[in-house]
Scaffold this active site. Structure first.
Site, mmCIF file in Angstrom:
data_model
loop_
_atom_site.group_PDB
_atom_site.id
_atom_site.type_symbol
_atom_site.label_atom_id
_atom_site.label_comp_id
_atom_site.label_asym_id
_atom_site.label_seq_id
_atom_site.Cartn_x
_atom_site.Cartn_y
_atom_site.Cartn_z
ATOM 1 N N ASP A 27 -7.979 -2.315 13.973
ATOM 2 C CA ASP A 27 -9.359 -2.557 13.515
ATOM 3 C C ASP A 27 -9.449 -3.809 12.638
ATOM 4 O O ASP A 27 -10.475 -4.068 12.023
ATOM 5 C CB ASP A 27 -9.894 -1.332 12.756
ATOM 6 N N ASP B 46 0.811 -1.218 0.000
ATOM 7 C CA ASP B 46 0.000 0.000 0.000
ATOM 8 C C ASP B 46 0.843 1.266 0.000
ATOM 9 O O ASP B 46 2.062 1.218 0.192
ATOM 10 C CB ASP B 46 -0.966 -0.004 1.207
ATOM 11 N N HIS C 219 -7.511 -4.439 9.951
ATOM 12 C CA HIS C 219 -7.158 -4.278 8.533
ATOM 13 C C HIS C 219 -5.886 -5.042 8.185
ATOM 14 O O HIS C 219 -5.004 -5.230 9.018
ATOM 15 C CB HIS C 219 -7.062 -2.796 8.120
ATOM 16 N N GLU D 178 -9.796 -1.770 5.003
ATOM 17 C CA GLU D 178 -10.439 -1.399 6.263
ATOM 18 C C GLU D 178 -11.757 -2.163 6.439
ATOM 19 O O GLU D 178 -12.319 -2.669 5.461
ATOM 20 C CB GLU D 178 -10.720 0.108 6.260
HETATM 21 C C1 F6R Z 1 1.408 -1.559 6.169
HETATM 22 C C2 F6R Z 1 0.076 -2.072 6.260
HETATM 23 C C3 F6R Z 1 -0.719 -2.070 7.513
HETATM 24 C C4 F6R Z 1 0.080 -2.373 8.775
HETATM 25 C C5 F6R Z 1 -0.824 -2.295 10.005
HETATM 26 C C6 F6R Z 1 -0.066 -2.554 11.282
HETATM 27 O O1 F6R Z 1 1.922 -1.729 4.850
HETATM 28 O O2 F6R Z 1 -0.393 -2.509 5.266
HETATM 29 O O3 F6R Z 1 -1.748 -3.028 7.385
HETATM 30 O O4 F6R Z 1 0.646 -3.634 8.674
HETATM 31 O O5 F6R Z 1 -1.410 -1.022 10.064
HETATM 32 O O6 F6R Z 1 0.855 -1.518 11.471
HETATM 33 P P1 F6R Z 1 1.938 -1.580 12.641
HETATM 34 O O7 F6R Z 1 2.870 -2.673 12.302
HETATM 35 O O8 F6R Z 1 2.594 -0.231 12.589
HETATM 36 O O9 F6R Z 1 1.187 -1.823 13.902
#
Ligand code: F6R
Length: 236
Positions: A136, A67, A138, A143
């Site tokens: 959440d 992403d 994701h 989302e």
């Molecule tokens: C990042 C991504 C997100 C993160 C998620 C957890 O490329 O796609 O899904 O993996 O937000 O983020 P952290 O590791 O910062 O808790």
């Protein structure tokens, strides 16, 4: 699903990096699906170390990231392209042209999304997809919603995601409100999935994703339908 619980973030990072290293050793021209955020940083540190020590060779490896924030180009320090250069690509012998991150600055995001899916297809799909999980539920930036979205697409970030990611910016106001994310089609098509979660605060959502109902309200729950998922959870 294989569920591995470890005590510390270092153990999570070592085991996670070992799985990716095994993939690179077994198939030197493999396609790695990569993630950003705080969880994979330790994995990338191990991969950099093993590349420097001559244990791992990335010269034939290709990568596709999940992403990117809308409106941030790769020179922006909070962009995910910048993150990948800074944490991994600039420190290993992967060829720049073999690294792919969706563009957050495309005029036509839908077109960019379908080109990104075509690119992943043309590479033969991902051999191993690394995922973090949002509070959440994701994965990528898919989302919670009333349906799963297949293609790479534009997404409005959930307020809890904006709040969680504000730690990387000066304030929550600076966090982009939209992102482009790989959709469930390319994620689920990966031959192997490695999902990592660090710390107590991720425990509830991880358990709901792995053992609760499969629902787009908990996007990671779709992984229950994938035949080869490894979860590494660190309690630290
Ligand atoms: C990042 C991504 C997100 C993160 C998620 C957890 O490329 O796609 O899904 O993996 O937000 O983020 P952290 O590791 O910062 O808790």
């Amino acid at each position: 699903m294989k569920f591995i619980t470890v005590k510390t973030y270092d153990e999570l990072s070592f085991k996670g990096a070992s799985m990716i290293a095994a993939q690179v050793i077994q198939k030197p021209n493999c396609v790695l699906g990569l993630a950003t955020g705080s969880s994979p940083v330790g994995i990338y540190q191990n991969l950099v170390k093993w590349n420097r020590e001559g244990i791992l060779d990335f010269s034939l490896v290709k990568s596709v990231n999940l992403d990117e924030y809308i409106g941030l180009d790769g020179s922006h320090p909070q962009s995910y392209r910048y993150f990948m250069q800074d944490n991994l690509f600039d420190h290993i012998n992967i060829l720049p042209e073999n690294t792919h991150v969706p563009s957050g600055c495309a005029e036509d995001v839908a077109k960019e999304g379908s080109e990104y899916d075509n690119l992943i297809e043309s590479l033969g799909g991902t051999d191993i997809q690394l995922l973090g999980i949002g509070l959440d539920g994701h994965i990528g930036f898919n989302e919670p919603a009333d349906h799963f979205v297949g293609p790479t697409h534009l997404v409005d970030l959930h307020p809890s995601t904006i709040e969680a990611n504000a730690r990387f910016f000066n304030s929550a106001d600076e966090v982009p409100k939209q992102a482009v994310t790989m959709g469930m089609y390319s994620i689920m098509r990966a031959r192997k999935i490695l999902i990592i979660a660090n710390g107590e605060k991720k425990k509830d959502i991880l358990l709901r994703a792995c053992y609760g109902p499969i629902t787009p309200e908990v996007p990671a729950s779709i992984l229950q339908l994938h035949p080869d998922v490894t979860v590494i959870f660190s309690e630290e």
